[in-house]
Structure formats: structure tokens, C-alpha cells
Design a protein around this motif. Structure first.
Motif, PDB file in Angstrom:
ATOM      1  N   ALA A 390      25.552 -20.331  10.548  1.00  0.00           N
ATOM      2  CA  ALA A 390      24.191 -20.347  11.100  1.00  0.00           C
ATOM      3  C   ALA A 390      23.053 -19.765  10.382  1.00  0.00           C
ATOM      4  CB  ALA A 390      24.469 -19.695  12.391  1.00  0.00           C
ATOM      5  N   THR A 391      23.320 -19.389   9.141  1.00  0.00           N
ATOM      6  CA  THR A 391      22.373 -18.756   8.302  1.00  0.00           C
ATOM      7  C   THR A 391      21.371 -19.842   7.851  1.00  0.00           C
ATOM      8  OG1 THR A 391      24.116 -17.100   7.562  1.00  0.00           O
ATOM      9  CG2 THR A 391      22.008 -17.360   6.265  1.00  0.00           C
ATOM     10  N   PRO A 392      20.153 -19.441   8.077  1.00  0.00           N
ATOM     11  CA  PRO A 392      19.097 -20.526   7.472  1.00  0.00           C
ATOM     12  C   PRO A 392      19.140 -20.823   6.160  1.00  0.00           C
ATOM     13  CG  PRO A 392      18.175 -18.811   8.871  1.00  0.00           C
ATOM     14  CD  PRO A 392      19.565 -18.433   8.554  1.00  0.00           C
ATOM     15  N   PRO A 393      19.094 -22.289   5.710  1.00  0.00           N
ATOM     16  CA  PRO A 393      18.949 -22.490   4.145  1.00  0.00           C
ATOM     17  C   PRO A 393      18.390 -21.621   3.435  1.00  0.00           C
ATOM     18  CG  PRO A 393      18.806 -24.583   5.571  1.00  0.00           C
ATOM     19  CD  PRO A 393      18.836 -23.265   6.451  1.00  0.00           C
ATOM     20  N   GLY A 394      18.839 -21.193   2.191  1.00  0.00           N
ATOM     21  CA  GLY A 394      17.921 -20.400   1.397  1.00  0.00           C
ATOM     22  C   GLY A 394      18.042 -18.852   1.637  1.00  0.00           C
ATOM     23  N   HIS A 395      18.779 -18.437   2.656  1.00  0.00           N
ATOM     24  CA  HIS A 395      18.594 -16.817   3.131  1.00  0.00           C
ATOM     25  C   HIS A 395      19.807 -16.189   2.521  1.00  0.00           C
ATOM     26  CE1 HIS A 395      17.264 -13.925   5.468  1.00  0.00           C
ATOM     27  NE2 HIS A 395      18.164 -13.533   6.152  1.00  0.00           N
ATOM     28  N   ALA A 396      20.815 -16.978   1.896  1.00  0.00           N
ATOM     29  CA  ALA A 396      22.128 -16.143   1.366  1.00  0.00           C
ATOM     30  C   ALA A 396      21.781 -15.944  -0.112  1.00  0.00           C
ATOM     31  CB  ALA A 396      23.231 -17.035   1.430  1.00  0.00           C
ATOM     32  N   ARG A 397      22.564 -14.893  -0.558  1.00  0.00           N
ATOM     33  CA  ARG A 397      22.614 -14.403  -1.977  1.00  0.00           C
ATOM     34  C   ARG A 397      23.945 -13.286  -2.026  1.00  0.00           C
ATOM     35  NH1 ARG A 397      18.245 -12.777   0.287  1.00  0.00           N
ATOM     36  NH2 ARG A 397      18.045 -10.507   0.834  1.00  0.00           N
ATOM     37  N   SER A 398      24.473 -13.246  -3.317  1.00  0.00           N
ATOM     38  CA  SER A 398      25.478 -12.530  -3.478  1.00  0.00           C
ATOM     39  C   SER A 398      25.442 -10.949  -3.203  1.00  0.00           C
ATOM     40  CB  SER A 398      26.040 -12.520  -5.057  1.00  0.00           C
ATOM     41  OG  SER A 398      25.247 -12.164  -5.784  1.00  0.00           O
ATOM     42  N   THR A 399      24.133 -10.616  -3.321  1.00  0.00           N
ATOM     43  CA  THR A 399      24.113  -9.066  -3.134  1.00  0.00           C
ATOM     44  C   THR A 399      23.658  -8.714  -1.617  1.00  0.00           C
ATOM     45  OG1 THR A 399      21.605  -9.231  -3.537  1.00  0.00           O
ATOM     46  CG2 THR A 399      23.347  -8.774  -5.359  1.00  0.00           C
ATOM     47  N   TYR A 400      23.495  -9.561  -0.696  1.00  0.00           N
ATOM     48  CA  TYR A 400      23.337  -9.418   0.710  1.00  0.00           C
ATOM     49  C   TYR A 400      23.897  -8.542   1.441  1.00  0.00           C
ATOM     50  CZ  TYR A 400      20.848 -11.091   4.846  1.00  0.00           C
ATOM     51  OH  TYR A 400      19.874 -11.124   6.195  1.00  0.00           O
ATOM     52  N   ARG A 401      23.787  -7.552   2.167  1.00  0.00           N
ATOM     53  CA  ARG A 401      24.530  -6.738   2.971  1.00  0.00           C
ATOM     54  C   ARG A 401      24.313  -6.791   4.402  1.00  0.00           C
ATOM     55  NH1 ARG A 401      24.029  -0.752   1.307  1.00  0.00           N
ATOM     56  NH2 ARG A 401      26.338  -0.666   1.421  1.00  0.00           N
ATOM     57  N   ASN A 402      24.965  -7.800   5.038  1.00  0.00           N
ATOM     58  CA  ASN A 402      24.790  -7.485   6.497  1.00  0.00           C
ATOM     59  C   ASN A 402      25.892  -6.577   6.917  1.00  0.00           C
ATOM     60  OD1 ASN A 402      24.312  -8.632   9.035  1.00  0.00           O
ATOM     61  ND2 ASN A 402      25.377 -10.662   8.897  1.00  0.00           N
ATOM     62  N   PHE A 403      25.718  -6.174   8.283  1.00  0.00           N
ATOM     63  CA  PHE A 403      26.514  -5.244   8.742  1.00  0.00           C
ATOM     64  C   PHE A 403      26.545  -5.003  10.534  1.00  0.00           C
ATOM     65  CE2 PHE A 403      22.177  -3.808   7.907  1.00  0.00           C
ATOM     66  CZ  PHE A 403      21.687  -3.365   9.047  1.00  0.00           C
ATOM     67  N   PHE A 404      27.607  -4.955  10.816  1.00  0.00           N
ATOM     68  CA  PHE A 404      27.963  -4.934  12.270  1.00  0.00           C
ATOM     69  C   PHE A 404      28.834  -3.793  12.564  1.00  0.00           C
ATOM     70  CE2 PHE A 404      26.131  -9.115  12.212  1.00  0.00           C
ATOM     71  CZ  PHE A 404      25.108  -9.148  13.093  1.00  0.00           C
ATOM     72  N   PRO A 405      28.850  -3.274  13.885  1.00  0.00           N
ATOM     73  CA  PRO A 405      29.924  -2.391  14.326  1.00  0.00           C
ATOM     74  C   PRO A 405      31.280  -3.060  14.518  1.00  0.00           C
ATOM     75  CG  PRO A 405      28.632  -2.951  16.270  1.00  0.00           C
ATOM     76  CD  PRO A 405      28.005  -3.544  14.969  1.00  0.00           C
ATOM     77  N   ALA A 406      32.532  -2.379  14.296  1.00  0.00           N
ATOM     78  CA  ALA A 406      33.734  -2.987  14.074  1.00  0.00           C
ATOM     79  C   ALA A 406      34.363  -3.740  15.404  1.00  0.00           C
ATOM     80  CB  ALA A 406      34.814  -1.826  14.245  1.00  0.00           C
ATOM     81  N   THR A 407      33.510  -3.842  16.659  1.00  0.00           N
ATOM     82  CA  THR A 407      33.802  -4.445  17.807  1.00  0.00           C
ATOM     83  C   THR A 407      33.004  -5.707  17.825  1.00  0.00           C
ATOM     84  OG1 THR A 407      32.153  -3.213  19.046  1.00  0.00           O
ATOM     85  CG2 THR A 407      34.366  -2.442  19.247  1.00  0.00           C
ATOM     86  N   ALA A 408      31.934  -6.122  17.172  1.00  0.00           N
ATOM     87  CA  ALA A 408      31.281  -7.075  17.029  1.00  0.00           C
ATOM     88  C   ALA A 408      32.120  -8.284  16.592  1.00  0.00           C
ATOM     89  CB  ALA A 408      29.856  -6.938  16.110  1.00  0.00           C
ATOM     90  N   CYS A 409      31.759  -9.349  17.549  1.00  0.00           N
ATOM     91  CA  CYS A 409      32.655 -10.848  17.168  1.00  0.00           C
ATOM     92  C   CYS A 409      31.971 -11.895  17.697  1.00  0.00           C
ATOM     93  CB  CYS A 409      34.102 -10.689  17.630  1.00  0.00           C
ATOM     94  SG  CYS A 409      34.287 -10.520  19.532  1.00  0.00           S
ATOM     95  N   TRP A 410      30.542 -11.976  18.201  1.00  0.00           N
ATOM     96  CA  TRP A 410      29.793 -12.952  18.630  1.00  0.00           C
ATOM     97  C   TRP A 410      29.029 -13.801  17.443  1.00  0.00           C
ATOM     98  CZ3 TRP A 410      27.056  -8.702  18.058  1.00  0.00           C
ATOM     99  CH2 TRP A 410      25.702  -8.759  17.974  1.00  0.00           C
ATOM    100  N   GLN A 411      28.919 -13.058  16.415  1.00  0.00           N
ATOM    101  CA  GLN A 411      28.589 -13.588  15.224  1.00  0.00           C
ATOM    102  C   GLN A 411      29.554 -14.556  14.496  1.00  0.00           C
ATOM    103  OE1 GLN A 411      25.106 -13.417  13.970  1.00  0.00           O
ATOM    104  NE2 GLN A 411      25.048 -12.694  16.268  1.00  0.00           N
ATOM    105  N   TYR A 412      29.164 -15.550  13.505  1.00  0.00           N
ATOM    106  CA  TYR A 412      30.168 -16.328  13.098  1.00  0.00           C
ATOM    107  C   TYR A 412      30.748 -15.210  11.750  1.00  0.00           C
ATOM    108  CZ  TYR A 412      28.560 -20.244  15.309  1.00  0.00           C
ATOM    109  OH  TYR A 412      28.319 -21.310  16.111  1.00  0.00           O
ATOM    110  N   THR A 413      31.858 -14.510  12.254  1.00  0.00           N
ATOM    111  CA  THR A 413      32.476 -13.522  11.198  1.00  0.00           C
ATOM    112  C   THR A 413      33.941 -13.804  11.161  1.00  0.00           C
ATOM    113  OG1 THR A 413      32.779 -12.213  13.281  1.00  0.00           O
ATOM    114  CG2 THR A 413      30.807 -11.720  11.656  1.00  0.00           C
ATOM    115  N   GLY A 414      34.346 -13.878   9.778  1.00  0.00           N
ATOM    116  CA  GLY A 414      35.780 -14.456   9.486  1.00  0.00           C
ATOM    117  C   GLY A 414      36.531 -13.534   8.483  1.00  0.00           C
ATOM    118  N   VAL A 415      37.146 -14.077   7.578  1.00  0.00           N
ATOM    119  CA  VAL A 415      38.241 -13.083   7.002  1.00  0.00           C
ATOM    120  C   VAL A 415      38.623 -13.858   5.568  1.00  0.00           C
ATOM    121  CG1 VAL A 415      40.404 -12.103   6.493  1.00  0.00           C
ATOM    122  CG2 VAL A 415      39.557 -12.285   8.967  1.00  0.00           C
ATOM    123  N   ARG A 416      38.177 -13.260   4.665  1.00  0.00           N
ATOM    124  CA  ARG A 416      38.796 -13.401   3.248  1.00  0.00           C
ATOM    125  C   ARG A 416      39.590 -12.202   2.830  1.00  0.00           C
ATOM    126  NH1 ARG A 416      37.213 -17.010  -0.546  1.00  0.00           N
ATOM    127  NH2 ARG A 416      35.194 -17.344   0.464  1.00  0.00           N
TER     128      ARG A 416
END
Length: 421
Positions: A390-416
Motif C-alpha cells: 500500500a506504500t505509494p510508488p517512489g516512497h520507499a528507501r533502505s533507510t526509511y524508519r517506520n514505527f508502530f506500537p507492538a500491538t499494531a496490526c492493521w497495517q500491512y506488517t509481516g515477518v522476515r
């Protein structure tokens, strides 16, 4: 707030401003006025509020100090559509944004048109003011953040409807509609670590929390070549992973029990016993090959423990992403092993790290209300890296620091997954 030293050419600035602003309007095109006014939970906001708040940013921070004869479109909007800027003044309570039946959606659309017209008159006058150009770029990046929030907030809203309505396709392929599986088998990318440089390089836009660039030490480590899939997560569900406290942090276990949770958000097992997932295309059979999304930090951490791995640190994630971009070595010559590339770094799911959201060494907040953008949230949150479907094109980069509380799950959050080498 940014690292822009010069203004772009006027045609580029006008084109970028129009493209970003038009995309927000396109995202609400599939929605009714009723859709745009509803708020499904305190963490989400109505689509109408997103449209107005991103416009409020330009009127408040750009037009008010710089427009000759400035007159607000509606003085009440200064309070109604302020988010968290205490330096600006009073705010309408966040959990009550869905109660704002006035102004109607048509008036919010008129507000956007009015501010865009005034910005079009202002933009040609700012080309010798790098600081003002940087502020405008911040406003556009801010609007792109809200575009992603708008999509995820709409998905949560529609999920509350027992008829499982689809979002629609007028906004193009976004969210679940853009998710794709990995193309290669699972593997591990092993890196030597050592002393590495982390943070933004001052070569284009970045939020203030991505700087200063600094040196840190990494022990040898390995990152999974792709994200965890729905099929792999389903195995965790079916062996009772949600019911075994051995895998969970104490606070995470308490949260899971309180939520009566035994599967990810938006998963549903129908009477037939077949698992489905609610998506922007409505309720769909669960696709095992797609990355699992909408996970809290607690769930991500529990799964990593279950498989005998861990979550990466944000420095490991960034270092690995930069090594892959550099063809297998980072700037300091630290090599990657095992012949595995990293897939799904961007464009699938934000990836939880085990790193608490905190300031980099030497970080300083900007002066004024704009300085409230990131720094004051550096507590009780975890960093996510990459970008999502859902991130708009051109808005990502390797240094970007998104942040949410530990309970947040309504974003498109996954696991590596990660592990010590």
C-alpha cells in the motif's frame, strides 16, 4: 526535516505536487460519502479526515507564513484537522474524528481545490528558497504517508461489514491487489557484519529520524531470503502456536489472551473449515504462497521463536539491503554469502525489527511545530523496515524508519526472519 539543498525546477515541482495530490483523490474515488466519514477504531481515521488533514498541512505550514494576504479557507479547520501538532494549538480528539459529519465531503473537496489553487500561485515564488522547497517536499511525503494510512484504514472499516464489501479498483492495484509471491525458494543470506555505516547519506529527501548517518557494529548474521508466507503461518496456527505461552513475550501473551486471538487479523475459517482472508477485493480464499500480513510485533516475535530464529535488528536489515543493492558487498567491503538474494524487501509488507524506535546518535529535532513530526514518538514503539503493497510508488528507501506500537496490526506488517551466523 529533510536533506534538500536546492529547489527542483518549477515544472518538476508543479508536476510532483499535482501527482501526489491527485493520487489522494483517486484513492477515495471507489468510496461513498458514507464510507469517507466513518471511523472504525481510534487508531484509524476517516478518509475524509485524511483528505482534509493533508490539505491542512499545506495551508498551515506553507501558505499561512508565506502567502500575501493569507485568509484561511475556514478558521474552524485549524482545530478540526490538526493531528498532533501541539505547537499549532487545539486539536479535535483523535478517537472522535468519525463524529465530524460536518463539514461534508463536498466541502473537504472544495478545501483541497482552494488550497491547491493557492499553492499553484505560490510555487513559482519559492524557487530561490531551499528551506521552503524542503518544507513543501515534506508536505508531499507526509501526504504519501497518509495515502497508505487511508488504504489500510478503509480496509479495516470495510472488514467490519458482515457482507465483506470490496474496496474497488478505481484507485488501481494497491494493498492486497498488489501482493505477489516470492520467485525463488527459501534460503538465507549470510553477512560478515563488522563496523558498518547506517542512516541517510544526504542524497535526496529523508525524514529527520533517518539521520545522522553513523557507525555501528554488527556481529555476523543471516537474513531470510523472503518473507514468511501464509502457508507457513497457517502451520503455526494449526499446531496451537497462539495457545502456547512458551513462544510469547509476557506482555504479548497478556495481549493475546485479552484479544482472544488465535489467528492473524482478517483471517476467517468458514463453516467449511477452509481459511479465507478479508482483502480489498472482499473475502478471498487464503493464498498460501503470499506473504502473511497484518501481524503485530508480538505475533512476529512469537513466530520467530517458534521456528528457532529471531527478528532482525533495523541495522541488520538496512545493512543487508544496502549490500544487496551494491551487488553483494556493502560500502565497507563486507560480503554476502550463500548466493541468496533478498526478495520482497520493498512493496510487499513492512517488516518488524527487534529495534525499539529511538534517536540515532546526534539526532536533534527541528525548531517549531514541524519538529514534532517524528522525534516526540520515540518511546514504546518498534521500527519496521522496507515498504508495503500500500506504500505509494517512489516512497520507499533502505533507510526509511517506520514505527508502530507492538500491538499494531492493521497495517500491512509481516515477518522476515533473522538468525546469528
Amino acid at each position: 526535516m529533510t536533506n534538500m539543498d536546492v529547489c527542483p525546477p518549477l515544472t518538476a515541482l508543479l508536476s510532483r505536487y499535482a501527482a501526489v495530490r491527485d493520487h489522494s483523490v483517486a484513492l477515495v474515488a471507489p468510496l461513498s460519502a458514507e464510507d469517507c466519514g466513518a471511523q472504525s477504531m481510534p487508531d484509524a481515521s476517516p478518509a475524509k479526515w485524511h483528505l482534509a488533514h493533508t490539505t491542512w498541512f499545506f495551508e498551515t505550514f506553507v501558505l499561512e507564513p508565506n502567502e500575501l494576504g493569507f485568509v484561511p479557507f475556514n478558521p474552524a479547520f485549524r482545530v478540526l484537522f490538526n493531528s498532533y501538532y501541539n505547537g499549532v494549538g487545539a486539536k479535535h480528539p483523535r478517537p472522535q474524528r468519525g463524529l465530524l459529519t460536518r463539514p461534508p465531503l463536498d466541502e473537504v473537496r472544495a478545501y483541497r481545490v482552494n488550497v491547491d489553487q493557492r499553492m499553484a500561485r505560490l510555487l513559482p515564488t519559492v524557487l530561490n528558497n531551499a528551506a521552503l522547497c524542503a518544507l513543501i517536499e515534506l508536505g508531499l511525503q507526509h501526504e504519501q504517508q497518509h495515502q497508505e494510512l487511508l488504504v489500510t484504514d478503509v480496509k479495516h472499516l470495510l472488514s467490519c461489514n458482515s457482507t465483506w464489501p470490496a474496496y474497488g479498483t478505481a484507485a488501481g492495484s494497491t494493498g492486497d491487489l498488489a501482493l505477489v509471491p516470492a520467485t525463488k525458494p527459501f534460503g538465507w543470506l549470510t553477512l560478515d557484519g563488522g563496523l558498518v555505516d547506517i542512516g541517510h547519506r544526504d542524497d535526496g529527501f529523508a525524514f529527520d529520524n533517518e539521520s545522522p548517518r553513523h557507525r555501528t557494529y554488527l556481529a555476523p548474521y543471516a537474513l531470510a531470503s523472503r518473507l514468511v508466507t501464509n502457508a507457513e503461518w497457517l502451520a503455526f496456527v494449526e499446531v496451537g502456536g497462539y495457545d502456547n505461552p512458551a513462544h510469547w513475550l509476557a506482555e504479548g501473551w497478556d495481549w493475546r489472551v485479552a484479544q482472544v486471538l488465535d489467528h492473524p487479523l482478517y483471517w476467517h475459517r468458514l463453516d467449511s473449515g477452509v481459511w479465507h482472508a478479508f482483502t480489498l477485493a472482499g473475502l478471498q480464499p487464503l493464498r498460501g504462497d503470499l506473504p502473511v500480513v497484518h501481524l503485530s510485533y508480538y505475533e512476529a516475535d512469537a513466530y520467530a521463536r517458534w521456528v528457532g530464529a529471531r527478528l532482525p535488528t533495523e541495522a541488520e536489515w538496512e545493512h543487508a539491503a544496502q549490500a544487496v543493492a551494491a551487488g553483494g558487498h556493502d560500502d565497507d567491503g563486507h560480503g554476502a554469502h550463500d548466493g541468496q538474494a533478498l526478495e520482497q524487501l520493498f512493496g510487499s509488507a513492512w517488516q518488524w525489527t527487534q529495534s525499539s524506535y529511538a534517536a540515532y546518535p546526534g539526532f536533534r529535532t527541528a525548531d517549531g511545530a514541524v519538529g514534532e513530526y517524528n522525534g516526540k514518538f520515540m518511546v514504546n514503539q518498534y521500527v519496521l523496515r522496507g515498504s508495503s503493497c500500500a506504500t505509494p510508488p517512489g516512497h520507499a528507501r533502505s533507510t526509511y524508519r517506520n514505527f508502530f506500537p507492538a500491538t499494531a496490526c492493521w497495517q500491512y506488517t509481516g515477518v522476515r526472519l533473522a538468525r546469528d551466523a
